[in-house]
Write an enzyme that holds these catalytic residues in place. Structure first.
Site, PDB file in Angstrom:
ATOM      1  N   ASP A  54       0.827  -1.210   0.000  1.00 34.25           N
ATOM      2  CA  ASP A  54       0.000   0.000   0.000  1.00 34.25           C
ATOM      3  C   ASP A  54       0.863   1.264   0.000  1.00 34.25           C
ATOM      4  O   ASP A  54       2.087   1.212   0.109  1.00 34.25           O
ATOM      5  CB  ASP A  54      -0.880   0.043   1.255  1.00 34.25           C
ATOM      6  CG  ASP A  54      -1.823  -1.143   1.352  1.00 34.25           C
ATOM      7  OD1 ASP A  54      -2.236  -1.649   0.302  1.00 34.25           O
ATOM      8  OD2 ASP A  54      -2.135  -1.548   2.492  1.00 34.25           O
ATOM      9  N   TYR A 111       5.499  -9.863   7.131  1.00 32.36           N
ATOM     10  CA  TYR A 111       5.422  -8.409   7.260  1.00 32.36           C
ATOM     11  C   TYR A 111       5.690  -8.036   8.714  1.00 32.36           C
ATOM     12  O   TYR A 111       5.284  -8.757   9.632  1.00 32.36           O
ATOM     13  CB  TYR A 111       4.026  -7.896   6.890  1.00 32.36           C
ATOM     14  CG  TYR A 111       3.773  -7.685   5.424  1.00 32.36           C
ATOM     15  CD1 TYR A 111       3.932  -6.426   4.844  1.00 32.36           C
ATOM     16  CD2 TYR A 111       3.360  -8.733   4.613  1.00 32.36           C
ATOM     17  CE1 TYR A 111       3.674  -6.224   3.498  1.00 32.36           C
ATOM     18  CE2 TYR A 111       3.103  -8.546   3.262  1.00 32.36           C
ATOM     19  CZ  TYR A 111       3.267  -7.286   2.710  1.00 32.36           C
ATOM     20  OH  TYR A 111       3.006  -7.087   1.373  1.00 32.36           O
TER      21      TYR A 111
END
Length: 245
Positions: A54, A111
């Site tokens: 993102d 992540y």
């Protein structure tokens, strides 16, 4: 003769509107393709990223499939494209792969979401999040709810046109925690994540830690018994650490 390559790239995503190329927006894929064009002087190539990070999100181990209409000298290509890239994007490695390699068919992605223990200086501010009066134990309690298989429809950003097309039943294999002198680091392990999934999970956990919502509300939203929450954690605290094949 075509060549099929796998790039490993890292980037500081703070100044970009995510990985995926968009019209009139500055993106990682857009900058990479622009740099490749500068070097090759042709648009006859194809790129595909393993993970659609993102806006503001960083990466240490993004994988990129690159298809070219000829066989390049790999080191020369890497060095030339790196010179044409902005300082915040770098190709770390490049290697040949088979034509049937699927860059998005990975075994696991990791992540990290980074919290600073104290207010960061100007040179660290874009790589983590600082929250005053933060109850990390309550935050951790909320995060553990999301381990395992769930329908993450309420913890993802999916356009109406993609509803039903994107699989929302996903499994988070593990959420773990590391602490350094200056940081709290939350690690998320899964085969894949949906857009905004980690940021919405972290946002909900922060809201619970700040006593803005209850743990029962989070569970009800996860079970699709209540509508989506409004909380989304900033992109700058998130980093794609590793992709395994």
């Amino acid at each position: 003769m075509k060549s099929f390559l796998l790039l490993t790239i890292e980037y500081d995503g703070y100044d970009f509107c995510g990985w995926a190329k968009q019209n009139k927006q500055k993106t990682i894929q857009g900058e990479l393709e622009a740099a490749i064009f500068v070097v090759l002087k042709t648009k006859d190539f194809k790129t595909l990223g393993a993970s659609k990070t993102d806006s503001e999100v960083h990466a240490e181990d993004q994988k990129v499939y690159l298809e070219l209409p000829f066989k390049p000298q790999l080191i020369s290509l890497k060095n030339s494209v790196n010179k044409a890239l902005p300082i915040s994007i770098k190709i770390k490695d490049i290697k040949e792969i088979s034509p049937d390699f699927k860059v998005r068919h990975c075994k696991e992605k990791i992540y990290n979401y980074i919290f600073y223990k104290k207010e960061p200086g100007i040179f660290q501010n874009r790589y983590g999040v600082y929250i005053n009066n933060f109850n990390f134990q309550k935050f951790w309690e909320a995060l553990k709810i999301f381990e395992g298989e769930h329908n993450f429809l309420n913890f993802a950003k999916i356009s109406r046109s993609n509803l039903g097309k994107i699989k929302t039943i996903r499994t988070i294999n593990q959420i773990s925690f590391k602490e350094t002198e200056n940081e709290f680091i939350c690690e998320f392990f899964a085969k894949g994540f949906i857009r905004y999934q980690i940021r919405m999970i972290v946002g909900a956990a922060i809201a619970y830690a700040q006593e803005l919502i209850t743990i029962e509300q989070i569970k009800a939203v996860l079970l699709l018994e209540e509508p989506k929450l409004k909380y989304i954690a900033p992109g700058k605290g998130l980093i794609l650490k590793k992709i395994f094949y």
